[in-house]
Scaffold this motif. Sequence first.
Motif, PDB file in Angstrom:
ATOM      1  N   GLY A 293       9.437 -38.154-100.933  1.00  0.00           N
ATOM      2  CA  GLY A 293       9.711 -36.790-100.519  1.00  0.00           C
ATOM      3  C   GLY A 293      11.078 -36.631 -99.849  1.00  0.00           C
ATOM      4  O   GLY A 293      11.249 -35.818 -98.948  1.00  0.00           O
ATOM      5  N   LEU A 294      12.054 -37.409-100.313  1.00  0.00           N
ATOM      6  CA  LEU A 294      13.375 -37.443 -99.675  1.00  0.00           C
ATOM      7  C   LEU A 294      14.493 -36.869-100.542  1.00  0.00           C
ATOM      8  O   LEU A 294      15.674 -37.127-100.285  1.00  0.00           O
ATOM      9  CB  LEU A 294      13.724 -38.894 -99.298  1.00  0.00           C
ATOM     10  CG  LEU A 294      12.736 -39.602 -98.370  1.00  0.00           C
ATOM     11  CD1 LEU A 294      13.121 -41.060 -98.200  1.00  0.00           C
ATOM     12  CD2 LEU A 294      12.658 -38.888 -97.033  1.00  0.00           C
ATOM     13  N   SER A 295      14.139 -36.096-101.546  1.00  0.00           N
ATOM     14  CA  SER A 295      15.143 -35.556-102.474  1.00  0.00           C
ATOM     15  C   SER A 295      16.195 -34.698-101.783  1.00  0.00           C
ATOM     16  O   SER A 295      17.311 -34.563-102.282  1.00  0.00           O
ATOM     17  CB  SER A 295      14.471 -34.756-103.592  1.00  0.00           C
ATOM     18  OG  SER A 295      13.616 -35.597-104.324  1.00  0.00           O
ATOM     19  N   ASP A 296      15.851 -34.108-100.640  1.00  0.00           N
ATOM     20  CA  ASP A 296      16.819 -33.286 -99.908  1.00  0.00           C
ATOM     21  C   ASP A 296      17.843 -34.127 -99.148  1.00  0.00           C
ATOM     22  O   ASP A 296      18.823 -33.595 -98.637  1.00  0.00           O
ATOM     23  CB  ASP A 296      16.100 -32.379 -98.901  1.00  0.00           C
ATOM     24  CG  ASP A 296      15.302 -31.285 -99.587  1.00  0.00           C
ATOM     25  OD1 ASP A 296      15.537 -31.033-100.787  1.00  0.00           O
ATOM     26  OD2 ASP A 296      14.440 -30.693 -98.923  1.00  0.00           O
ATOM     27  N   PHE A 297      17.600 -35.440 -99.035  1.00  0.00           N
ATOM     28  CA  PHE A 297      18.448 -36.304 -98.216  1.00  0.00           C
ATOM     29  C   PHE A 297      19.333 -37.256 -99.006  1.00  0.00           C
ATOM     30  O   PHE A 297      20.309 -37.771 -98.472  1.00  0.00           O
ATOM     31  CB  PHE A 297      17.582 -37.156 -97.266  1.00  0.00           C
ATOM     32  CG  PHE A 297      16.775 -36.343 -96.306  1.00  0.00           C
ATOM     33  CD1 PHE A 297      17.343 -35.839 -95.150  1.00  0.00           C
ATOM     34  CD2 PHE A 297      15.442 -36.071 -96.567  1.00  0.00           C
ATOM     35  CE1 PHE A 297      16.596 -35.080 -94.258  1.00  0.00           C
ATOM     36  CE2 PHE A 297      14.690 -35.315 -95.676  1.00  0.00           C
ATOM     37  CZ  PHE A 297      15.266 -34.819 -94.521  1.00  0.00           C
ATOM     38  N   TRP A 298      18.962 -37.553-100.261  1.00  0.00           N
ATOM     39  CA  TRP A 298      19.637 -38.615-101.006  1.00  0.00           C
ATOM     40  C   TRP A 298      20.039 -38.179-102.404  1.00  0.00           C
ATOM     41  O   TRP A 298      19.321 -37.425-103.067  1.00  0.00           O
ATOM     42  CB  TRP A 298      18.723 -39.839-101.131  1.00  0.00           C
ATOM     43  CG  TRP A 298      18.414 -40.463 -99.822  1.00  0.00           C
ATOM     44  CD1 TRP A 298      17.282 -40.273 -99.071  1.00  0.00           C
ATOM     45  CD2 TRP A 298      19.225 -41.371 -99.088  1.00  0.00           C
ATOM     46  NE1 TRP A 298      17.363 -41.004 -97.930  1.00  0.00           N
ATOM     47  CE2 TRP A 298      18.541 -41.695 -97.906  1.00  0.00           C
ATOM     48  CE3 TRP A 298      20.483 -41.948 -99.310  1.00  0.00           C
ATOM     49  CZ2 TRP A 298      19.055 -42.579 -96.960  1.00  0.00           C
ATOM     50  CZ3 TRP A 298      20.999 -42.829 -98.369  1.00  0.00           C
ATOM     51  CH2 TRP A 298      20.290 -43.131 -97.206  1.00  0.00           C
ATOM     52  N   GLU A 299      21.148 -38.736-102.860  1.00  0.00           N
ATOM     53  CA  GLU A 299      21.671 -38.536-104.208  1.00  0.00           C
ATOM     54  C   GLU A 299      22.140 -39.905-104.689  1.00  0.00           C
ATOM     55  O   GLU A 299      22.680 -40.683-103.901  1.00  0.00           O
ATOM     56  CB  GLU A 299      22.854 -37.589-104.070  1.00  0.00           C
ATOM     57  CG  GLU A 299      23.287 -36.875-105.292  1.00  0.00           C
ATOM     58  CD  GLU A 299      24.328 -35.832-104.917  1.00  0.00           C
ATOM     59  OE1 GLU A 299      25.507 -36.053-105.270  1.00  0.00           O
ATOM     60  OE2 GLU A 299      23.973 -34.819-104.278  1.00  0.00           O
ATOM     61  N   VAL A 300      21.973 -40.206-105.967  1.00  0.00           N
ATOM     62  CA  VAL A 300      22.368 -41.523-106.481  1.00  0.00           C
ATOM     63  C   VAL A 300      22.991 -41.399-107.860  1.00  0.00           C
ATOM     64  O   VAL A 300      22.624 -40.531-108.642  1.00  0.00           O
ATOM     65  CB  VAL A 300      21.157 -42.503-106.512  1.00  0.00           C
ATOM     66  CG1 VAL A 300      20.083 -42.019-107.477  1.00  0.00           C
ATOM     67  CG2 VAL A 300      21.596 -43.923-106.850  1.00  0.00           C
ATOM     68  N   GLU A 301      23.967 -42.261-108.122  1.00  0.00           N
ATOM     69  CA  GLU A 301      24.590 -42.405-109.437  1.00  0.00           C
ATOM     70  C   GLU A 301      24.783 -43.891-109.683  1.00  0.00           C
ATOM     71  O   GLU A 301      24.511 -44.715-108.809  1.00  0.00           O
ATOM     72  CB  GLU A 301      25.954 -41.698-109.483  1.00  0.00           C
ATOM     73  CG  GLU A 301      25.887 -40.189-109.371  1.00  0.00           C
ATOM     74  CD  GLU A 301      27.270 -39.538-109.405  1.00  0.00           C
ATOM     75  OE1 GLU A 301      28.188 -40.098-110.050  1.00  0.00           O
ATOM     76  OE2 GLU A 301      27.423 -38.489-108.769  1.00  0.00           O
ATOM     77  N   SER A 302      25.298 -44.235-110.866  1.00  0.00           N
ATOM     78  CA  SER A 302      25.645 -45.626-111.142  1.00  0.00           C
ATOM     79  C   SER A 302      26.925 -45.676-111.961  1.00  0.00           C
ATOM     80  O   SER A 302      27.295 -44.698-112.619  1.00  0.00           O
ATOM     81  CB  SER A 302      24.497 -46.358-111.857  1.00  0.00           C
ATOM     82  OG  SER A 302      24.249 -45.808-113.133  1.00  0.00           O
ATOM     83  N   ALA A 303      27.590 -46.840-111.904  1.00  0.00           N
ATOM     84  CA  ALA A 303      28.868 -47.005-112.588  1.00  0.00           C
ATOM     85  C   ALA A 303      29.108 -48.477-112.910  1.00  0.00           C
ATOM     86  O   ALA A 303      28.386 -49.356-112.433  1.00  0.00           O
ATOM     87  CB  ALA A 303      30.001 -46.456-111.723  1.00  0.00           C
ATOM     88  N   ALA A 304      30.156 -48.717-113.689  1.00  0.00           N
ATOM     89  CA  ALA A 304      30.521 -50.064-114.143  1.00  0.00           C
ATOM     90  C   ALA A 304      31.832 -50.506-113.524  1.00  0.00           C
ATOM     91  O   ALA A 304      32.682 -49.678-113.198  1.00  0.00           O
ATOM     92  CB  ALA A 304      30.676 -50.065-115.664  1.00  0.00           C
ATOM     93  N   ILE A 305      32.009 -51.803-113.439  1.00  0.00           N
ATOM     94  CA  ILE A 305      33.309 -52.381-113.086  1.00  0.00           C
ATOM     95  C   ILE A 305      34.204 -52.347-114.334  1.00  0.00           C
ATOM     96  O   ILE A 305      35.354 -51.947-114.268  1.00  0.00           O
ATOM     97  CB  ILE A 305      33.144 -53.841-112.591  1.00  0.00           C
ATOM     98  CG1 ILE A 305      32.405 -53.892-111.257  1.00  0.00           C
ATOM     99  CG2 ILE A 305      34.486 -54.548-112.520  1.00  0.00           C
ATOM    100  CD1 ILE A 305      33.164 -53.321-110.079  1.00  0.00           C
TER     101      ILE A 305
END
Length: 162
Positions: free
Chosen positions: A33-45
């Motif tokens: 229930g923390l969608s209002d607090f956190w955002e995430v993505e991913s990437a490559a070197i």
Amino acid sequence: MVEKKKVLMVCLGNSCRSPMAEAVFQDQVQKMGLSDFWEVESAAILDYHIGNAPEPRAMSTLQKEGITNYSHIARQITKNDFYKFDWIFGMDKYIMSELYEMRPKDKRATIELLGKYDPAGIITIRDPLFDVGSAGFETAFQQASRSVRSFLEMKMDIINKK
């Protein structure tokens, strides 16, 4: 409203470990229930897989574990990411050395190994790309799950005490 904390998961090609860690993070945030607090993505070197969907074994591992609503297109990390994100998580020591090498001196992001948060004490999330079969993907998924859950529980304790 509180400004969301932003997390970036980084691996070599953004096709196995970091997209799985991103999906796990999204899933955990929803479940807690923390969608209002956190955002995430991913990437490559590296730019090997830019523009591609995750490795099919990564996607089938996620689906097998109940994460069925995840989609991603690989991208390469940028200098701007070091200012945009609060945490940048590498999957192994090589990724960490590359992140430290490219980070700007005035960066915003804290750079850490995701596995630092694994209660099982396994700090390296090994690249399963060249493995035969899916066992390495399942191991990486379990490590990411434990680490993400531990990280979120720890950070939410801090936020709740404020």
